[in-house]
Enzyme design. Structure first.
Site, PDB file in Angstrom:
ATOM      1  N   LYS A 114      46.759  33.600  69.684  1.00 32.06           N
ATOM      2  CA  LYS A 114      46.315  34.998  69.675  1.00 32.06           C
ATOM      3  C   LYS A 114      46.179  35.573  71.075  1.00 32.06           C
ATOM      4  O   LYS A 114      46.380  36.766  71.281  1.00 32.06           O
ATOM      5  CB  LYS A 114      44.998  35.144  68.904  1.00 32.06           C
ATOM      6  N   LYS A 198      53.254  32.413  60.396  1.00 29.21           N
ATOM      7  CA  LYS A 198      52.531  32.650  59.149  1.00 29.21           C
ATOM      8  C   LYS A 198      52.512  34.139  58.808  1.00 29.21           C
ATOM      9  O   LYS A 198      52.586  34.990  59.706  1.00 29.21           O
ATOM     10  CB  LYS A 198      51.124  32.073  59.204  1.00 29.21           C
ATOM     11  N   LYS A 201      48.347  39.881  58.836  1.00 30.56           N
ATOM     12  CA  LYS A 201      48.084  41.325  58.777  1.00 30.56           C
ATOM     13  C   LYS A 201      48.548  42.013  60.043  1.00 30.56           C
ATOM     14  O   LYS A 201      48.941  43.172  60.024  1.00 30.56           O
ATOM     15  CB  LYS A 201      46.578  41.589  58.671  1.00 30.56           C
TER      16      LYS A 201
END
Ligand code: AQP
Length: 334
Positions: A114, A198, A201
């Protein structure tokens, strides 16, 4: 709360929930309600570890609660609330920041993913996110945590933190070591555009995911456009090892049709992926669009959703305060 096993899990209000959240988490949440006491939390404090527009965040909290209810969570049976409304999460997170080790956090792969290439610019919150997750779970002394495989490492860290707290403060078994409950087949639903990532969102392309609020048309279009393979479907899973997009579609089909992978391969081998996609789109439309319609309906009644959160917060706070009292005492805080 009466039964011994206690489930805790959280979902970030960072946008539309998708098929990965549904298969990796929500469907599991619903089935666990039957046999265990369950606490399901909209983890807004986790969401702000990356910048969220405040109005969007508020909207997403309600949308996440609506998604919980629409998939079958029962607010009379499970505790449903948003994390920031129970201040014990933040308080315990601070205490656990002092128990957890920097070396442990340095190993967390989600932070590396991230934060991207410029880690210096990531928020401190993003770095210590796993300590907050440990606090979420341990605040209630939860014994079981249903999560997708992406959260396995964080859960292992929660166990390490619980263990260290129990050792440091000489209180064996004070915190139970929480067990992950990870769905076997589709523990990680992958992006429809890139089978090595993956479904998420925050991925830019909406074509990478099936959202719970997608219409039948959206779902059919996205499945049709999903990356697959130009060869026919093989009769064994090994042949799909280097074809992550094709494997992902087969996995999703197996999960949604509630059929084993072996049976799916018997049904599909020798056929083109277009055949699989047509069948998969039909199943997804019949399972997901009723959920989406229910979400829309629930979102029209904001006060009902506020009531659910209020009731959940009150119940969660009682357990949290009781546990915190003991935690403060163990640590020596007056
Ligand atoms: N692709 C996935 N496959 C299986 N399970 C998944 N989960 C999320 N994506 C998948 C599981 O859903 C629960 C809630 O996750 P989250 O929304 O709190 O956080 P996340 O894992 O960071 O989800 P996203 O979609 O990737 O959100 P963003 O893009 O905001 O970071 C968890 O149990 C998770 O395992």
């Amino acid at each position: 709360m009466s039964k011994k096993k206690l489930v805790f899990s959280g979902v970030q209000p960072t946008g539309n929930l998708h098929l990965g959240n549904y298969l990796g988490a929500l469907r599991n949440f619903v089935s666990l309600q039957k046999d265990m006491d369950c606490i399901y939390c909209v983890v807004d404090l986790h969401a702000i570890t990356t910048f969220q527009n405040p109005d969007e965040l508020r909207k997403n909290v309600f949308e996440t609660v609506a998604s919980f209810i629409a998939t079958g969570l029962d607010p009379d049976n499970s505790i449903i609330f948003n994390q920031s409304s129970v201040s014990g999460h933040a308080e315990l997170a601070w205490i656990l920041n002092c128990v957890s080790r920097i070396g442990w956090l340095n190993r967390m792969t989600q932070f590396k993913d991230k934060a991207g290439s410029d880690k210096e610019k990531a928020s401190v919150g993003l770095y210590i996110y796993p300590n907050l997750m440990a606090a979420d779970i341990l605040l209630y002394k939860a014994t079981h945590v249903p999560v997708g495989a992406d959260q396995k490492q964080h859960l292992e860290l929660s166990r390490d933190i619980a263990q260290k707290f129990n050792n440091d403060f000489k209180c064996k078994d004070f915190f139970p070591l929480p067990e992950p409950l990870i769905p076997k087949n589709v523990s990680r639903v992958m992006s429809l555009r890139d089978g090595t990532k993956k479904m998420s969102k925050s991925e830019e392309s909406d074509y990478s995911r099936i959202n719970l609020r997608d219409t039948a048309d959206d779902i059919t279009k996205k499945v049709k456009k999903a990356k697959s393979d130009s060869e026919q479907i093989p009769d064994n899973i090994k042949s799909l090892e280097k074809k992550p997009e094709a494997l992902n579609l087969i996995n999703i089909y197996s999960e949604i049709s509630k059929n084993t992978l072996d049976n799916v391969l018997i049904e599909m081998s020798g056929k083109e992926y277009s055949y699989l996609k047509t069948k998969l789109a039909e199943l997804l439309v019949s399972e997901i669009t009723p959920v989406g319609k229910e979400i829309e309906k629930l979102l029209k009644d904001r006060s009902h959703l506020e009531q659910i959160l209020k009731k959940g917060r009150e119940k969660a706070n009682i357990i949290a305060e009781e546990n915190l009292k003991n935690i403060r005492e163990k640590v020596g805080l007056i």
